[in-house]
Every structure is written in C-alpha cells, then in structure tokens.
Scaffold this motif. Structure first.
Motif, short mmCIF file in Angstrom:
data_model
loop_
_atom_site.label_atom_id
_atom_site.label_comp_id
_atom_site.label_asym_id
_atom_site.label_seq_id
_atom_site.Cartn_x
_atom_site.Cartn_y
_atom_site.Cartn_z
N HIS A 76 -34.11 2.70 40.24
CA HIS A 76 -34.54 4.08 39.95
C HIS A 76 -35.16 4.18 38.56
N GLU A 80 -39.10 4.85 37.43
CA GLU A 80 -39.49 6.01 36.61
C GLU A 80 -40.29 5.58 35.39
N HIS A 95 -38.92 11.60 38.78
CA HIS A 95 -37.60 11.49 39.43
C HIS A 95 -37.67 11.55 40.96
N ASP A 160 -32.27 14.35 34.46
CA ASP A 160 -33.65 14.17 34.92
C ASP A 160 -33.97 14.79 36.28
ZN LIG Z 1 -34.33 9.97 37.77
#
Ligand SMILES: [Zn+2]
Length: 229
Positions: A76, A80, A95, A160
C-alpha cells in the motif's frame, strides 16, 4: 490470501498498534462491515493461525499474521509513494488507488517500484514503509490533540483515508515535516490555537487527533521556555 482477508489483517495491525487486542466492533467500524462478517473472518484467520482470540477483548495478530499484514501495508505505502513521486499524483488521490492495487500487485512489482524511486522509508502521508523483510518502526506516536500549550512539535504523519481531510490539512500547512507550536487550548475540549509558521490558526480536537507528531528536537520543552519569559 483473499483481498478481504488482507484488509482484515491490515485493519488489526493498524488499530492494534497501541499493543491492545482489537475489538470486533472497532474492526467492523474500520472496515465498514457488519460485526457478524467480521467475526466469521476472525474465525477463519484464527484457524489459519494468523490471529489469536482473546476472550472478551478481541483479536491479536500472531507472528505470521503480523508478517502478512506488513506485506500488505508495504505494498500500500510503496504504491502511494510511487504514484506521487513517479507519476505526479497529488497526495489526496493516492489512497483509493493503493487500496485497490495493494491486493493485485506482486511483491516483485512493488520492490521494483520502491527501487525506482530510491527505496523511500515513508509514504506521502508520513507513514513508515515496512522493509522487504517486514521490519518497520511503528511505535505509537502522540497526536497533535495531546500536545501541551507552548510545546513545539514536528508533524510525523497524517491519516490518509479521507481526501477532503488531506486537502484541508495541506491548506493549513499540516504536512509531514512541518513545525507546529501549540499556543492555546480552549476550555472544555474546545479547539487548539496553533502556529504553523504563518500566524495563529484554530484546529478542532477531532481534526488534531488525525495529525501525529513528535517533539521537535531542536527546541526547549514548553515549561522552561515559558519560565524564561
Ligand atoms: Zn493509504
């Protein structure tokens, strides 16, 4: 592993960073799912040895569960960072993309993305990126809402999930690395008056709780500074 299982383990990791067991109701809220389906997933992951039940308290990650969660967290956060640094995405748009891609990108692709942008150690929102071996500095940190009046702190990371929140924080200058001084704290859990380097601004406690900070190492603690005036 299925995407819902990866999301569940990641949620247990994120909510349980303070070291406590994670309650089903908190997980259901975080994941936007019914408590019954969260409990069903907990049973399957307990059978697979990835979480352990603590009666009356909730679940904890086992060593294997933590390893699996950190793999998803790494994917993840690398995705990003890659989207911002290599593709020029704004920080409030990455996100949702990472939420989708974290389940489909291979570890090899993610490692090559990380290498292409110089092996970053934090994501665009200031969260630490776990290494390939699953090492990460994830000690709990202080929120801006808990900072003493007069104290100078540095923004480490911000939540986020909400693009609107990210745009609002950026508008106030509350981005990772920014220096903030808390000037005043209103009574009865009212807003904080803060200085982010361009005069006083007000921030409500719920918003301040989304901003994680560390004591600024180059400043004196609040009490001795006030005493010197
Ligand atoms: Zn995130």
């Amino acid at each position: 592993m299925t995407a819902p299982a990866e999301d569940y383990l990641k949620a247990v990791y994120e909510i349980g960073r303070d070291g406590n067991a994670v309650a089903t109701t908190d997980l259901a809220h975080h994941l936007g799912l019914a408590a019954a389906s969260v409990s069903g997933m907990a049973r399957r992951l307990a059978d697979a040895g990835l979480v352990a039940h603590e009666p009356y308290h909730g679940v904890r990650l086992t060593t294997g569960g933590r390893r699996a969660a950190l793999r998803t967290v790494r994917r993840h956060r690398v995705i990003e960072t890659y989207l911002v640094q290599a593709l020029g995405y704004p920080w409030d748009e990455v996100h949702p993309e990472a939420e989708r891609l974290e389940h489909s990108a291979s570890d090899q692709l993610v490692d090559r993305m990380a290498a292409a942008i110089g092996e970053p150690t934090t994501d665009p929102h200031g969260a630490p990126i776990p290494t390939r071996d699953g090492a990460v500095d994830d000690a709990p940190c202080l929120s801006l809402a808990a900072v003493d009046v007069g104290a100078a702190v540095k923004v480490l990371r911000v939540r986020d999930e909400d693009p609107l929140l990210l745009r609002h924080l950026a508008g106030m200058g509350l981005v990772p690395g920014a220096s903030v001084t808390v000037r005043e704290r209103a009574l009865f859990a009212g807003p904080l008056s803060i200085d982010v380097g361009r005069g006083r601004e007000y921030i409500g406690l719920p918003l301040a709780e989304q901003v994680l900070v560390a004591a600024a190492p180059d400043r004196q603690p609040s009490r001795s500074r006030r005493a010197n005036r």
